[in-house]
Scaffold this motif. Sequence first.
Motif, PDB file in Angstrom:
ATOM      1  N   UNK A  34       0.829  -1.195   0.000  1.00 46.85           N
ATOM      2  CA  UNK A  34       0.000   0.000   0.000  1.00 46.85           C
ATOM      3  C   UNK A  34       0.863   1.244   0.000  1.00 46.85           C
ATOM      4  N   UNK A  35       0.226   2.363   0.265  1.00 47.30           N
ATOM      5  CA  UNK A  35       0.933   3.633   0.170  1.00 47.30           C
ATOM      6  C   UNK A  35       2.129   3.701   1.122  1.00 47.30           C
ATOM      7  N   UNK A  85       4.965   1.668  -0.187  1.00 49.58           N
ATOM      8  CA  UNK A  85       5.496   2.304  -1.387  1.00 49.58           C
ATOM      9  C   UNK A  85       6.378   3.492  -1.018  1.00 49.58           C
ATOM     10  N   UNK A  86       5.934   4.297  -0.066  1.00 45.61           N
ATOM     11  CA  UNK A  86       6.742   5.435   0.372  1.00 45.61           C
ATOM     12  C   UNK A  86       8.047   4.996   1.013  1.00 45.61           C
ATOM     13  N   UNK A  87       7.961   3.951   1.811  1.00 47.89           N
ATOM     14  CA  UNK A  87       9.155   3.482   2.528  1.00 47.89           C
ATOM     15  C   UNK A  87      10.075   2.672   1.626  1.00 47.89           C
ATOM     16  N   UNK A  88       9.591   2.330   0.433  1.00 48.83           N
ATOM     17  CA  UNK A  88      10.415   1.524  -0.467  1.00 48.83           C
ATOM     18  C   UNK A  88      10.579   0.105   0.020  1.00 48.83           C
ATOM     19  N   UNK A  89       9.588  -0.381   0.769  1.00 53.85           N
ATOM     20  CA  UNK A  89       9.678  -1.742   1.304  1.00 53.85           C
ATOM     21  C   UNK A  89       8.779  -2.675   0.501  1.00 53.85           C
ATOM     22  N   UNK A  96      10.451   3.125   9.895  1.00 53.17           N
ATOM     23  CA  UNK A  96      11.085   1.790   9.944  1.00 53.17           C
ATOM     24  C   UNK A  96      11.229   1.249  11.367  1.00 53.17           C
ATOM     25  N   UNK A 129      18.095  -3.176   9.791  1.00 53.80           N
ATOM     26  CA  UNK A 129      17.226  -2.540   8.802  1.00 53.80           C
ATOM     27  C   UNK A 129      15.902  -3.300   8.742  1.00 53.80           C
ATOM     28  N   UNK A 130      14.817  -2.589   8.543  1.00 48.78           N
ATOM     29  CA  UNK A 130      13.478  -3.173   8.634  1.00 48.78           C
ATOM     30  C   UNK A 130      13.347  -4.462   7.832  1.00 48.78           C
ATOM     31  N   UNK A 166      16.077  -0.682   2.484  1.00 43.97           N
ATOM     32  CA  UNK A 166      15.389   0.571   2.780  1.00 43.97           C
ATOM     33  C   UNK A 166      15.449   0.870   4.266  1.00 43.97           C
ATOM     34  N   UNK A 167      15.731   2.104   4.601  1.00 48.16           N
ATOM     35  CA  UNK A 167      15.723   2.515   6.006  1.00 48.16           C
ATOM     36  C   UNK A 167      17.037   2.294   6.723  1.00 48.16           C
ATOM     37  N   UNK A 209      15.023   0.369  -2.000  1.00 41.91           N
ATOM     38  CA  UNK A 209      14.104   0.983  -2.964  1.00 41.91           C
ATOM     39  C   UNK A 209      13.494   2.242  -2.372  1.00 41.91           C
ATOM     40  N   UNK A 210      14.154   2.824  -1.390  1.00 38.11           N
ATOM     41  CA  UNK A 210      13.558   3.956  -0.672  1.00 38.11           C
ATOM     42  C   UNK A 210      13.930   5.305  -1.275  1.00 38.11           C
ATOM     43  N   UNK A 212      11.393   7.186  -6.505  1.00 37.83           N
ATOM     44  CA  UNK A 212      10.740   7.744  -5.317  1.00 37.83           C
ATOM     45  C   UNK A 212      11.285   9.120  -4.968  1.00 37.83           C
ATOM     46  N   UNK A 253       4.800  -0.060  -7.858  1.00 35.61           N
ATOM     47  CA  UNK A 253       4.350  -0.299  -6.486  1.00 35.61           C
ATOM     48  C   UNK A 253       2.897   0.160  -6.325  1.00 35.61           C
ATOM     49  N   UNK A 254       2.144  -0.470  -5.403  1.00 37.77           N
ATOM     50  CA  UNK A 254       0.751  -0.088  -5.225  1.00 37.77           C
ATOM     51  C   UNK A 254       0.615   1.374  -4.787  1.00 37.77           C
ATOM     52  N   UNK A 255      -0.420   1.999  -5.274  1.00 35.19           N
ATOM     53  CA  UNK A 255      -0.789   3.355  -4.857  1.00 35.19           C
ATOM     54  C   UNK A 255       0.306   4.389  -5.107  1.00 35.19           C
ATOM     55  N   UNK A 256       1.032   4.222  -6.204  1.00 34.11           N
ATOM     56  CA  UNK A 256       2.048   5.218  -6.564  1.00 34.11           C
ATOM     57  C   UNK A 256       1.415   6.592  -6.746  1.00 34.11           C
ATOM     58  N   UNK A 281      -0.610   8.014  -5.002  1.00 39.66           N
ATOM     59  CA  UNK A 281      -0.691   8.730  -3.732  1.00 39.66           C
ATOM     60  C   UNK A 281       0.600   9.489  -3.419  1.00 39.66           C
ATOM     61  N   UNK A 282       1.677   9.123  -4.106  1.00 35.31           N
ATOM     62  CA  UNK A 282       2.940   9.823  -3.912  1.00 35.31           C
ATOM     63  C   UNK A 282       3.009  11.081  -4.770  1.00 35.31           C
TER      64      UNK A 282
END
Lengths: 441, 316
Positions: free
Chosen positions: A206-207, A210-214, A283, A329-330, B119-120, B140-141, B179, B202-205, B207-208
């Motif tokens: 989900x969003x 996607x934002x976290x790149x995970x 994370x 890392x997550x 990521x992170x 991929x962050x 991203x 990725x899902x819901x792109x 929204x970004x």
Amino acid sequence: MRKNGSAAEQATAFLNARLIDPASGKDEPGGLLVRNGEIADLGNHLRRNAPERAKVIDCKGHVLCPGLIDMQVFTGEPGQEHRETLKTASQAAAAGGVTTIVVMPDTEPVIDQVALVDFIQRRARDNAAVNVHVMAAMTRGLKGQEMTEIGLLKRAGALAFTNGKTSVANTRVMRNVLLYSKDFGALIVHHTEDPHLTEGAVMNAGEVATRLGLPGVNKAAETIVLERDVRLVEITGGRYHASTLSCAESLAVIRSAKARKLPVTCGVSINHLTLNENDIGPYRTFFRVCPPLRSEDDRAAMVRGLAAGDIDVIVSSHDPQDADTKRRPFAEAADGAIGLETLLAAALRLHHNGEIGLMPLIRAMTINPARLLGLPAGRLEKGAPADLILVDLGQPWVVDRDLLRARSKNSPFDESKMQGRVLHTMVAGNTVYQYAAGDRS
Amino acid sequence: MTSSIVQTAFARRHLLTCDGLSAGEIVALLDLADKAAESNRQVIKKRDVLRGRTLINLFFEASTRTQSSFELAGKRLGADVMNMNVSNSSVSKGETLIDTAMTLNAMRPDILVVRHDKAGAVELLAQKVDCSVINAGDGAHQHPTQALLDALTIRRAKGRVAGLTVAICGDILHSRVARSNINLLNTLGARVRVVAPSTLLPPQTERLGAEVFTDMNAGLEDADIVMMLRLQRERMQGSYVPSTREYFHFFGLDHEKLARAKPDALIMHPGPMNRGVEIASTIADHSRSVIRDQVEMGVAVRMAVLEAMARLLPNH
């Protein structure tokens, strides 16, 4: 497995209590008398007066209810004792008001043989503060291929059978397990996540992911396995319990199965009732759990499902992880969160927020799991085991993970403000925990 | 004075993500980078903004251009630069990321430039060290300096970023470049599109802040910028796309698809390129390709970031 110490011989009277018993639906003022480890008497006539020579506990109007039964607890014994032992888990349970824990077979070695069931029972008898039961593996090594000795394991005391944290991918194996277990009346408890869809995924798709790149997994991974399993229950008649569901779509499957009178029940973890994917924030690996935390809509749907009776059981899904597996890392961190000590307090959040009544909440942690597992506990009834908790619903406290009794400290509720705490925990007539003022406040 | 804007506008200890950077901060960095680009074209390129400072390039994932770009940027500003390539197999040796971070921290660097395949991971590391940390790519962050250099390249070629339509094409799912660019270009007022097969989205792109296209011809329609992404080799075999040939047919940039974009559209690629997979060889060398400018601006942008950060470093 219960300890019958000398204290159990003396009668104990809980006076001036608010008795809550979901089994009978009672919520009324009264008192309760414990003798020989059992509930000897209860009711309004015991509200003010105790029999002679009984030890008196003044409940001051607080809630006295059956101790909680948590049917999904992971420990590190055997194999990962540095994370958690039966002893430390049971101490955490006692402090959290959990008087019966069912330990999962995901250990090293896996609990898939009679001797290992026996081992856990003996270790628990000698070390544990609360009742400990075993849920055995339903396939050897939890590999999802060969069935374990379900009949012998059940006779040895295994309360139910599970594939632990994984789903059985092979549909034929799953069918045979359900079919075979039916002959023994054994309960199959299954984790529902399609292993191929979840491969590599570390959170809900989900969003946020996607934002976290995970890499995320769609919640359909859960519903797909659940739908298959319900279909198998239909053709086999085996007793089936989906261990921890997490999304609205899965509840629709459960509702439909129950409407068709299939022997299907389900549970939810406290995490999926009180947290959502946004809690992962930057994370935070303590919020990495399995199944993953979903959206707020799904969380709210789970609470509604609990209130409606679609969901039968709440579990802590207590899963101790240490710094080696969590301070990473997550994507590299392990799943899992501890929860025994915060289970009740976190559940009471839902009550205090007006999301659900006290009765359905307590029911899902007492009589419902008791009936499912065939345990005599979980009810306030003459002759039932005196597994009791006294709870101050209003007392505020702040979770400090360093003060939690669990050996691992991976609590997603660390630093959370809670309202409601256990004052007294009794197992088979023995006091196993008593809140001391100033204790962890 | 642009430099005075920087002092007030970009005042962060770390640069970890483009998400949350303000337009003021970005413009300030780009202005500073313009100056750095100018000085990089002089005979004497070296300045002393970072004299006496130590910069460690800590790369858990192999990189040629980003690492050399940071190395050069650090050296041109007078820093002592050390490169550390920690193959991720050291994790299997037992040392955790945090242990590595603490070890390096004890060596008292002033700035750590970190790349990691998860990521992170860079953010986690930044929480544990005392120095400034720049994210040179985490899983991929995010890859913030890449988005900054892309914006600089666009601004120098087009004179602006706001109002332009930028189509980012390719493996969006696994791309930190995508991203970071979606965040940063949105903040600067560009219209961002992403173009990819559904398996690489990725899902819901949306929204970004990106318009999503699975048809490249539609996605490139009237675009001012065509930004191609690298398709990693392991994605090509079966599970995400059926074959290199099919991918190039539908999502590779060739003259026919490029004709959908504006006649003066720029062609960009963060590199390294797979010629014939995501981009036709002749397109890569096209007169409108600014791929080599991107590399040049990479050094300039990294100098700008280092210079802005240097002003915040403790002086005793």
